[in-house]
Design a protein around this motif. Structure first.
Motif, PDB file in Angstrom:
ATOM      1  N   ASP A  60      31.922  32.598  42.639  1.00 24.71           N
ATOM      2  CA  ASP A  60      31.537  31.273  42.158  1.00 24.71           C
ATOM      3  C   ASP A  60      30.307  31.347  41.250  1.00 24.71           C
ATOM      4  O   ASP A  60      29.795  32.437  40.980  1.00 24.71           O
ATOM      5  N   ASP A  61      29.825  30.208  40.805  1.00 23.17           N
ATOM      6  CA  ASP A  61      28.685  30.188  39.885  1.00 23.17           C
ATOM      7  C   ASP A  61      27.387  30.654  40.535  1.00 23.17           C
ATOM      8  O   ASP A  61      26.413  30.964  39.856  1.00 23.17           O
ATOM      9  N   LYS A  62      27.354  30.758  41.866  1.00 30.01           N
ATOM     10  CA  LYS A  62      26.186  31.283  42.582  1.00 30.01           C
ATOM     11  C   LYS A  62      26.322  32.785  42.833  1.00 30.01           C
ATOM     12  O   LYS A  62      25.535  33.367  43.564  1.00 30.01           O
ATOM     13  N   LYS A  63      27.377  33.383  42.253  1.00 30.34           N
ATOM     14  CA  LYS A  63      27.683  34.814  42.420  1.00 30.34           C
ATOM     15  C   LYS A  63      27.983  35.164  43.878  1.00 30.34           C
ATOM     16  O   LYS A  63      27.622  36.228  44.367  1.00 30.34           O
ATOM     17  N   GLN A  64      28.677  34.239  44.563  1.00 31.51           N
ATOM     18  CA  GLN A  64      29.120  34.465  45.936  1.00 31.51           C
ATOM     19  C   GLN A  64      30.634  34.626  45.932  1.00 31.51           C
ATOM     20  O   GLN A  64      31.342  33.935  45.186  1.00 31.51           O
ATOM     21  N   ILE A  65      31.128  35.508  46.788  1.00 29.92           N
ATOM     22  CA  ILE A  65      32.568  35.758  46.880  1.00 29.92           C
ATOM     23  C   ILE A  65      33.216  34.614  47.657  1.00 29.92           C
ATOM     24  O   ILE A  65      32.894  34.385  48.820  1.00 29.92           O
ATOM     25  N   THR A  66      34.141  33.908  46.992  1.00 32.63           N
ATOM     26  CA  THR A  66      34.852  32.799  47.646  1.00 32.63           C
ATOM     27  C   THR A  66      36.249  33.198  48.099  1.00 32.63           C
ATOM     28  O   THR A  66      36.816  32.556  48.975  1.00 32.63           O
ATOM     29  N   SER A  67      36.803  34.241  47.486  1.00 34.88           N
ATOM     30  CA  SER A  67      38.095  34.758  47.944  1.00 34.88           C
ATOM     31  C   SER A  67      38.139  36.262  47.698  1.00 34.88           C
ATOM     32  O   SER A  67      37.487  36.784  46.795  1.00 34.88           O
ATOM     33  N   ILE A  68      38.920  36.927  48.543  1.00 34.63           N
ATOM     34  CA  ILE A  68      39.106  38.374  48.417  1.00 34.63           C
ATOM     35  C   ILE A  68      40.549  38.681  48.792  1.00 34.63           C
ATOM     36  O   ILE A  68      41.057  38.193  49.807  1.00 34.63           O
ATOM     37  N   THR A  69      41.221  39.450  47.955  1.00 38.56           N
ATOM     38  CA  THR A  69      42.607  39.833  48.187  1.00 38.56           C
ATOM     39  C   THR A  69      42.735  41.329  47.981  1.00 38.56           C
ATOM     40  O   THR A  69      42.414  41.847  46.910  1.00 38.56           O
ATOM     41  N   GLU A  70      43.206  42.021  49.010  1.00 41.37           N
ATOM     42  CA  GLU A  70      43.433  43.462  48.889  1.00 41.37           C
ATOM     43  C   GLU A  70      44.637  43.686  47.991  1.00 41.37           C
ATOM     44  O   GLU A  70      45.650  42.998  48.118  1.00 41.37           O
ATOM     45  N   ILE A  71      44.528  44.654  47.100  1.00 46.74           N
ATOM     46  CA  ILE A  71      45.635  44.989  46.208  1.00 46.74           C
ATOM     47  C   ILE A  71      46.295  46.241  46.735  1.00 46.74           C
ATOM     48  O   ILE A  71      45.681  47.311  46.751  1.00 46.74           O
ATOM     49  N   PHE A  72      47.525  46.125  47.194  1.00 48.20           N
ATOM     50  CA  PHE A  72      48.230  47.296  47.719  1.00 48.20           C
ATOM     51  C   PHE A  72      48.976  47.961  46.581  1.00 48.20           C
ATOM     52  O   PHE A  72      49.709  47.333  45.832  1.00 48.20           O
ATOM     53  N   HIS A  73      48.773  49.259  46.453  1.00 52.13           N
ATOM     54  CA  HIS A  73      49.472  50.064  45.442  1.00 52.13           C
ATOM     55  C   HIS A  73      49.790  51.416  46.068  1.00 52.13           C
ATOM     56  O   HIS A  73      48.876  52.085  46.553  1.00 52.13           O
ATOM     57  N   PRO A  74      51.062  51.783  46.093  1.00 51.26           N
ATOM     58  CA  PRO A  74      51.448  53.069  46.714  1.00 51.26           C
ATOM     59  C   PRO A  74      50.900  54.278  45.985  1.00 51.26           C
ATOM     60  O   PRO A  74      50.505  54.244  44.886  1.00 51.26           O
TER      61      PRO A  74
END
Length: 174
Positions: free
Chosen positions: A160-174
């Motif tokens: 966000d504009d406060k440089k805080q993480i609002t969402s996180i999604t792991e990216i799976f790649h074999p």
């Protein structure tokens, strides 16, 4: 007599130094300009450490503004994510992200972060501590109980504009 003239244009996987990465849409592997808004150049047909050189996989797919791809470098604690920037590199499975450069200034999670972790079936974390534990277990050995870890431990985050993480999604790649 007709004469046909053709041209071939080769495009590397990464953008030019200092330019944002752009790319294909609809890919199963999201991308983002590296943290800080610039792309890391991959210099032609890059390879992963575990693969033979592969041909051009095209430009990396793009993400919405405010999204980044990062690689944690140790288990988060005190609400902070310790990470490195990433770059998109070609591989036999269409490309993946790998860490580049030095450790960055940690980012802080909001308390009610939206977290999706991967494996054969993506799952939603119920609370922030699950995210921390999952990242730590994956970095330590690649398995979090029944939840498989990606061999390329990278995450798409929204800041966000406060440089805080609002969402996180792991990216799976074999």
């Amino acid at each position: 007599m007709a004469v046909a003239v053709g041209a071939v244009v080769l495009v590397g996987c990464g953008g030019d130094e200092g330019a944002p990465e752009v790319g294909r849409t609809g890919s199963s592997v999201p991308v983002v300009p590296s943290v800080g808004g610039t792309a890391e150049s991959t210099g032609g047909a890059p390879t992963s450490a575990s693969a033979e050189p592969v041909g051009d996989c095209g430009p990396a797919p793009s993400l919405a503004p405010g999204h980044r791809i990062v690689q944690p470098i140790r288990q988060p604690n005190k609400d902070q994510l310790y990470f490195k920037k990433t770059r998109f590199v070609c591989d036999a499975n269409g490309g993946h992200y790998e860490a580049v450069g030095e450790e960055q200034t940690p980012l802080v999670f909001v308390v009610e972060v939206d977290a999706t972790l991967s494996g054969p079936t993506p799952w939603k974390a119920r609370y922030l501590g699950q995210v921390w534990v999952h990242i730590g277990k994956c970095l330590a050995g690649g398995q979090d109980g029944e939840h498989m870890c990606s061999p390329f431990p990278v995450y798409e985050i929204t800041v966000d504009d406060k440089k805080q993480i609002t969402s996180i999604t792991e990216i799976f790649h074999p």
